[in-house]
Design a protein around this motif. Structure first.
Motif, PDB file in Angstrom:
ATOM      1  N   GLN A  89      45.941  40.008  39.099  1.00  0.00           N
ATOM      2  CA  GLN A  89      45.160  39.880  40.325  1.00  0.00           C
ATOM      3  C   GLN A  89      45.970  40.106  41.596  1.00  0.00           C
ATOM      4  OE1 GLN A  89      43.612  35.865  39.641  1.00  0.00           O
ATOM      5  NE2 GLN A  89      41.616  36.731  39.149  1.00  0.00           N
ATOM      6  N   HIS A 122      39.800  42.694  35.367  1.00  0.00           N
ATOM      7  CA  HIS A 122      39.630  42.560  36.812  1.00  0.00           C
ATOM      8  C   HIS A 122      39.593  43.892  37.558  1.00  0.00           C
ATOM      9  CE1 HIS A 122      40.803  38.436  35.717  1.00  0.00           C
ATOM     10  NE2 HIS A 122      40.079  38.104  36.762  1.00  0.00           N
ATOM     11  N   CYS A 195      39.527  36.459  29.888  1.00  0.00           N
ATOM     12  CA  CYS A 195      39.698  37.867  30.250  1.00  0.00           C
ATOM     13  C   CYS A 195      39.032  38.783  29.224  1.00  0.00           C
ATOM     14  CB  CYS A 195      41.178  38.211  30.379  1.00  0.00           C
ATOM     15  SG  CYS A 195      41.943  37.605  31.892  1.00  0.00           S
TER      16      CYS A 195
END
Length: 262
Positions: A89, A122, A195
């Motif tokens: 991230q 992400h 995830c």
């Protein structure tokens, strides 16, 4: 086919600079492959694999030293128990932007494989595929035993000198960052599951049947947990570093897996 053209680069991230290397093959329009190293790894420790991977796949290959490793800036503070998610991230998006990586396929070794899957979760619009090699999916007793054994071996000055060869004065931080987090009671509950549920791109999970840091329960969990097409391959007679121990098999598997992926 001529060998890839190698060039070195730097990217500025929160806390310092990251060192990166590119192996470029011609004018490939396919998504480049980005390598993510293991807990003691670095760009240099990939050795000849990136060049071989570039030639086998016809894709440009990138690798970088995470902050605190190899030729990147040193870190003083220990990593947090959320360091895998933080790489996905906080650091990787900045590195990708500065290196001009709009789309990519990710090849992560060991904890780098866990990071690759979190990045895919992400960055779904940018990540085209993930190869997770010897990646951990949760904290297994075999993982902890392997780390404790390695921790003892690095008490030998000769063994520690090998680590200093790749990380210089950062070697002590690198070793303690690995053992300190993984052996911490607060890390025992870590799992890739959150995830995995967000990964929709194709995934190849490679694992050696003699991996000293984790059983085949890891690739099974990864292949079962992602939302996109996935397959696992267990390499016979292979330990924790398939790209070194079984390079030809790994190259063939990755080449076949990436065919048809732009």
């Amino acid at each position: 086919m001529p060998g890839p053209v190698v060039s070195d680069h730097r990217a500025r991230v929160p806390g310092g600079q990251v060192f990166a290397r590119q192996w470029a093959v011609g004018e490939s329009r396919k998504a480049p492959i980005v390598l993510l190293h293991d807990s003691l790894g670095s760009v240099e420790l990939w050795r000849g694999f990136p060049a071989a991977l570039a030639q086998a796949t016809g894709r440009t290959v990138w690798a970088y030293d995470r902050l605190g490793f190899g030729r990147s800036s040193p870190r003083e503070e220990p990593p947090s128990v959320d360091f895998i998610l933080e790489e996905a991230q906080l650091y990787f998006p900045v590195i990708a932007a500065q290196l001009g990586l709009q789309e990519y396929a990710l090849f992560g070794h060991s904890v780098g494989g866990a990071m690759a899957l979190c990045i895919a979760a992400h960055q779904p619009d940018r990540c085209r595929a993930v190869i997770a090699e010897a990646a951990q999916a949760f904290v297994e007793e075999r993982t902890l035993q392997g780390i404790q054994t390695a921790q003892q071996s690095f008490q030998d000055p000769t063994q520690f000198a090998r680590l200093k060869r790749w990380h210089g004065e950062k070697a002590r931080w690198v070793l303690e960052a690995w053992t300190g987090v993984w052996l911490a009671p607060a890390f025992r509950a870590w799992t890739l599951e959150p995830c995995l549920k967000k990964v929709h791109c194709p995934v190849l999970a490679l694992h050696g049947d003699r991996d000293e840091y984790g059983s085949v329960a890891f690739p099974e969990r990864i292949a079962r947990g992602v939302q996109g097409p996935a397959r696992m391959e267990v390499l016979p007679g292979c330990g924790h570093v398939p790209h070194r121990e079984k390079e030809a098999l790994v190259l063939e598997a990755v080449k076949g897996f990436l065919q048809g992926i732009p």
